[in-house]
Design a protein around this motif. Structure first.
Motif, PDB file in Angstrom:
ATOM      1  N   PHE A  37       0.912  -5.918  11.906  1.00 30.56           N
ATOM      2  CA  PHE A  37       1.615  -6.510  13.041  1.00 30.56           C
ATOM      3  C   PHE A  37       0.884  -6.244  14.359  1.00 30.56           C
ATOM      4  O   PHE A  37       0.969  -7.050  15.289  1.00 30.56           O
ATOM      5  CB  PHE A  37       3.052  -5.989  13.082  1.00 30.56           C
ATOM      6  N   ASP A  38       0.163  -5.115  14.447  1.00 25.52           N
ATOM      7  CA  ASP A  38      -0.686  -4.867  15.613  1.00 25.52           C
ATOM      8  C   ASP A  38      -1.730  -5.973  15.750  1.00 25.52           C
ATOM      9  O   ASP A  38      -1.944  -6.516  16.843  1.00 25.52           O
ATOM     10  CB  ASP A  38      -1.414  -3.522  15.484  1.00 25.52           C
ATOM     11  N   TYR A  39      -2.382  -6.289  14.645  1.00 26.86           N
ATOM     12  CA  TYR A  39      -3.444  -7.299  14.680  1.00 26.86           C
ATOM     13  C   TYR A  39      -2.879  -8.692  14.927  1.00 26.86           C
ATOM     14  O   TYR A  39      -3.500  -9.510  15.608  1.00 26.86           O
ATOM     15  CB  TYR A  39      -4.242  -7.261  13.376  1.00 26.86           C
ATOM     16  N   GLN A  40      -1.689  -8.959  14.396  1.00 29.08           N
ATOM     17  CA  GLN A  40      -1.078 -10.257  14.640  1.00 29.08           C
ATOM     18  C   GLN A  40      -0.757 -10.425  16.125  1.00 29.08           C
ATOM     19  O   GLN A  40      -0.984 -11.489  16.705  1.00 29.08           O
ATOM     20  CB  GLN A  40       0.202 -10.403  13.818  1.00 29.08           C
ATOM     21  N   LEU A  41      -0.223  -9.378  16.747  1.00 31.42           N
ATOM     22  CA  LEU A  41       0.100  -9.455  18.169  1.00 31.42           C
ATOM     23  C   LEU A  41      -1.167  -9.635  19.002  1.00 31.42           C
ATOM     24  O   LEU A  41      -1.190 -10.440  19.944  1.00 31.42           O
ATOM     25  CB  LEU A  41       0.850  -8.197  18.603  1.00 31.42           C
ATOM     26  N   ALA A  42      -2.220  -8.897  18.664  1.00 26.29           N
ATOM     27  CA  ALA A  42      -3.479  -9.045  19.391  1.00 26.29           C
ATOM     28  C   ALA A  42      -4.015 -10.466  19.259  1.00 26.29           C
ATOM     29  O   ALA A  42      -4.530 -11.049  20.225  1.00 26.29           O
ATOM     30  CB  ALA A  42      -4.498  -8.032  18.881  1.00 26.29           C
ATOM     31  N   MET A  43      -3.912 -11.035  18.046  1.00 24.39           N
ATOM     32  CA  MET A  43      -4.337 -12.425  17.831  1.00 24.39           C
ATOM     33  C   MET A  43      -3.559 -13.367  18.723  1.00 24.39           C
ATOM     34  O   MET A  43      -4.115 -14.271  19.353  1.00 24.39           O
ATOM     35  CB  MET A  43      -4.127 -12.786  16.366  1.00 24.39           C
ATOM     36  N   LEU A  44      -2.241 -13.171  18.780  1.00 23.74           N
ATOM     37  CA  LEU A  44      -1.386 -14.067  19.545  1.00 23.74           C
ATOM     38  C   LEU A  44      -1.737 -14.035  21.029  1.00 23.74           C
ATOM     39  O   LEU A  44      -1.873 -15.089  21.673  1.00 23.74           O
ATOM     40  CB  LEU A  44       0.073 -13.675  19.333  1.00 23.74           C
ATOM     41  N   ILE A  47      -5.379  -4.678  -3.799  1.00 24.67           N
ATOM     42  CA  ILE A  47      -4.054  -4.121  -4.067  1.00 24.67           C
ATOM     43  C   ILE A  47      -3.384  -3.818  -2.731  1.00 24.67           C
ATOM     44  O   ILE A  47      -3.875  -3.009  -1.949  1.00 24.67           O
ATOM     45  CB  ILE A  47      -4.163  -2.846  -4.924  1.00 24.67           C
ATOM     46  N   ASN A  48      -2.304  -4.511  -2.461  1.00 27.59           N
ATOM     47  CA  ASN A  48      -1.519  -4.376  -1.239  1.00 27.59           C
ATOM     48  C   ASN A  48      -2.296  -4.708   0.027  1.00 27.59           C
ATOM     49  O   ASN A  48      -2.254  -3.965   1.006  1.00 27.59           O
ATOM     50  CB  ASN A  48      -0.898  -2.978  -1.107  1.00 27.59           C
ATOM     51  N   SER A  49      -2.968  -5.855   0.026  1.00 26.15           N
ATOM     52  CA  SER A  49      -3.530  -6.357   1.284  1.00 26.15           C
ATOM     53  C   SER A  49      -2.417  -6.868   2.189  1.00 26.15           C
ATOM     54  O   SER A  49      -2.643  -7.113   3.373  1.00 26.15           O
ATOM     55  CB  SER A  49      -4.527  -7.485   1.013  1.00 26.15           C
ATOM     56  N   LEU A  50      -1.215  -7.019   1.645  1.00 29.79           N
ATOM     57  CA  LEU A  50      -0.077  -7.493   2.432  1.00 29.79           C
ATOM     58  C   LEU A  50       0.303  -6.485   3.519  1.00 29.79           C
ATOM     59  O   LEU A  50       0.523  -6.848   4.678  1.00 29.79           O
ATOM     60  CB  LEU A  50       1.125  -7.748   1.513  1.00 29.79           C
ATOM     61  N   LEU A  51       0.401  -5.211   3.141  1.00 32.33           N
ATOM     62  CA  LEU A  51       0.726  -4.137   4.086  1.00 32.33           C
ATOM     63  C   LEU A  51      -0.269  -2.997   3.894  1.00 32.33           C
ATOM     64  O   LEU A  51       0.092  -1.903   3.463  1.00 32.33           O
ATOM     65  CB  LEU A  51       2.161  -3.638   3.854  1.00 32.33           C
ATOM     66  N   PRO A  52      -1.524  -3.240   4.184  1.00 27.36           N
ATOM     67  CA  PRO A  52      -2.559  -2.244   3.870  1.00 27.36           C
ATOM     68  C   PRO A  52      -2.393  -0.924   4.599  1.00 27.36           C
ATOM     69  O   PRO A  52      -2.877   0.115   4.126  1.00 27.36           O
ATOM     70  CB  PRO A  52      -3.857  -2.952   4.279  1.00 27.36           C
ATOM     71  N   HIS A  53      -1.699  -0.933   5.739  1.00 27.54           N
ATOM     72  CA  HIS A  53      -1.490   0.305   6.483  1.00 27.54           C
ATOM     73  C   HIS A  53      -0.560   1.261   5.740  1.00 27.54           C
ATOM     74  O   HIS A  53      -0.478   2.438   6.085  1.00 27.54           O
ATOM     75  CB  HIS A  53      -0.933   0.008   7.872  1.00 27.54           C
ATOM     76  N   ARG A  54       0.114   0.771   4.692  1.00 26.03           N
ATOM     77  CA  ARG A  54       0.963   1.636   3.863  1.00 26.03           C
ATOM     78  C   ARG A  54       0.242   2.100   2.599  1.00 26.03           C
ATOM     79  O   ARG A  54       0.866   2.693   1.721  1.00 26.03           O
ATOM     80  CB  ARG A  54       2.251   0.890   3.488  1.00 26.03           C
ATOM     81  N   PHE A  77       1.775 -15.167   9.553  1.00 26.66           N
ATOM     82  CA  PHE A  77       1.227 -14.469   8.386  1.00 26.66           C
ATOM     83  C   PHE A  77       0.471 -13.249   8.906  1.00 26.66           C
ATOM     84  O   PHE A  77      -0.742 -13.282   9.122  1.00 26.66           O
ATOM     85  CB  PHE A  77       0.307 -15.388   7.580  1.00 26.66           C
ATOM     86  N   HIS A  78       1.197 -12.172   9.118  1.00 27.01           N
ATOM     87  CA  HIS A  78       0.661 -10.986   9.779  1.00 27.01           C
ATOM     88  C   HIS A  78      -0.548 -10.401   9.062  1.00 27.01           C
ATOM     89  O   HIS A  78      -1.472  -9.876   9.700  1.00 27.01           O
ATOM     90  CB  HIS A  78       1.754  -9.923   9.917  1.00 27.01           C
ATOM     91  N   ASP A  79      -0.567 -10.482   7.711  1.00 27.82           N
ATOM     92  CA  ASP A  79      -1.664  -9.869   6.955  1.00 27.82           C
ATOM     93  C   ASP A  79      -2.984 -10.596   7.144  1.00 27.82           C
ATOM     94  O   ASP A  79      -4.050 -10.028   6.915  1.00 27.82           O
ATOM     95  CB  ASP A  79      -1.310  -9.834   5.471  1.00 27.82           C
ATOM     96  N   ARG A  80      -2.927 -11.859   7.581  1.00 25.01           N
ATOM     97  CA  ARG A  80      -4.126 -12.700   7.686  1.00 25.01           C
ATOM     98  C   ARG A  80      -5.117 -12.167   8.715  1.00 25.01           C
ATOM     99  O   ARG A  80      -6.325 -12.470   8.645  1.00 25.01           O
ATOM    100  CB  ARG A  80      -3.688 -14.127   8.059  1.00 25.01           C
TER     101      ARG A  80
END
Length: 262
Positions: A219-226, A189-196, A60-63
């Protein structure tokens, strides 16, 4: 041997089998949403990770973006007061193209898994409780795939949550949620892809604030989390009981809509 982590971005019906194989081969797994076909598969995947001593995390990349973390802090701080209701929507047309897994039931298609998993996760993550499904409705295609779905959830604290997910014709991407407390409300509004492009609208104690937050892609933040999770060993929100719980609610929505478990 040089590979530490695999990202399982296959179609949902291959998530359990291939993720378990990777775990048993000694690899950590980042598994695309929806985590599995159902809660039973999700439980087997988590248990496989525990046996292997490896991590399996739902993507869940947005999380992990600052926007969601801000909203999480806003709710947890009780600045909205006692939570009362939640409305979460993710609509986006998926054209009926032959072979598209999102419109193929045996491959894990259907709007509840493809889009509905997000609103369910937003509610569960912010309320921090496991809800029950009060009612649900779904519209099926001729092929038996859920194309539109709505559900009403109730959390133990009394919070009511309306879920809406649609992939029928006529929609452009529409992802937002609205939380109401006894002191005010917040709409994302659009927390799913806020960078857009996104907006956070707060109405608290009679005041109005509309703002955005800087940040890279989700996806940057998801990768850093991982990377941090694997190197430090610290737990993260989208692993363990969390993916099992999300699939359990999707199973329950299917059942309440009279579709039966997929």
């Amino acid at each position: 041997p040089s590979i530490d982590v695999i990202y399982n971005a296959l179609t949902p019906h291959l998530h359990a089998e291939l993720s378990i194989m990777a775990l048993e081969a000694g690899k950590h797994v980042l598994c695309e949403k929806p985590f599995a076909m159902n809660a039973e598969e999700a439980r087997r995947m988590v248990e496989a990770g525990e046996r292997a001593g490896r991590r399996i995390i739902e993507a869940f990349h947005d999380r992990y973006h600052p926007v969601f973390l801000y909203l999480e802090d806003l709710v947890a701080s009780r600045r909205l007061g006692r939570l009362m209701s939640f409305r979460a929507v993710f609509n986006n047309t998926i054209p009926p193209v032959e072979g598209d897994f999102r419109r193929t039931a045996r491959m894990g298609g259907g709007v509840l898994r493809e889009f509905g998993c997000y609103p369910v996760h937003w509610c569960r993550s912010l309320v921090r409780e496991e809800p029950e499904v009060i009612s649900a409705e779904a519209t099926l295609t001729e092929d038996g795939v859920d194309e539109d779905a709505t559900a009403l959830l109730r959390f133990p604290s009394g919070v009511l949550a309306e879920i809406e997910a649609r992939m029928s014709p006529g929609w452009t991407m529409y992802a937002r949620f609205h939380i109401v407390g006894d002191r005010g409300s917040v709409e994302a509004i659009n927390s799913l892809l806020p960078h857009r492009g996104h907006s956070i609208i707060e109405r608290i104690d009679g005041g109005l604030r509309e703002h955005t937050l800087a940040g890279g892609t989700t996806f940057d933040y998801q990768l850093a989390m991982l990377v941090e999770a694997v190197t430090s060993g610290r737990p993260v929100p989208t692993e363990g009981a969390d993916p099992i719980g999300n699939m359990a609610i999707i199973d329950a929505i299917y059942a309440a809509a009279g579709i039966g478990r997929r």
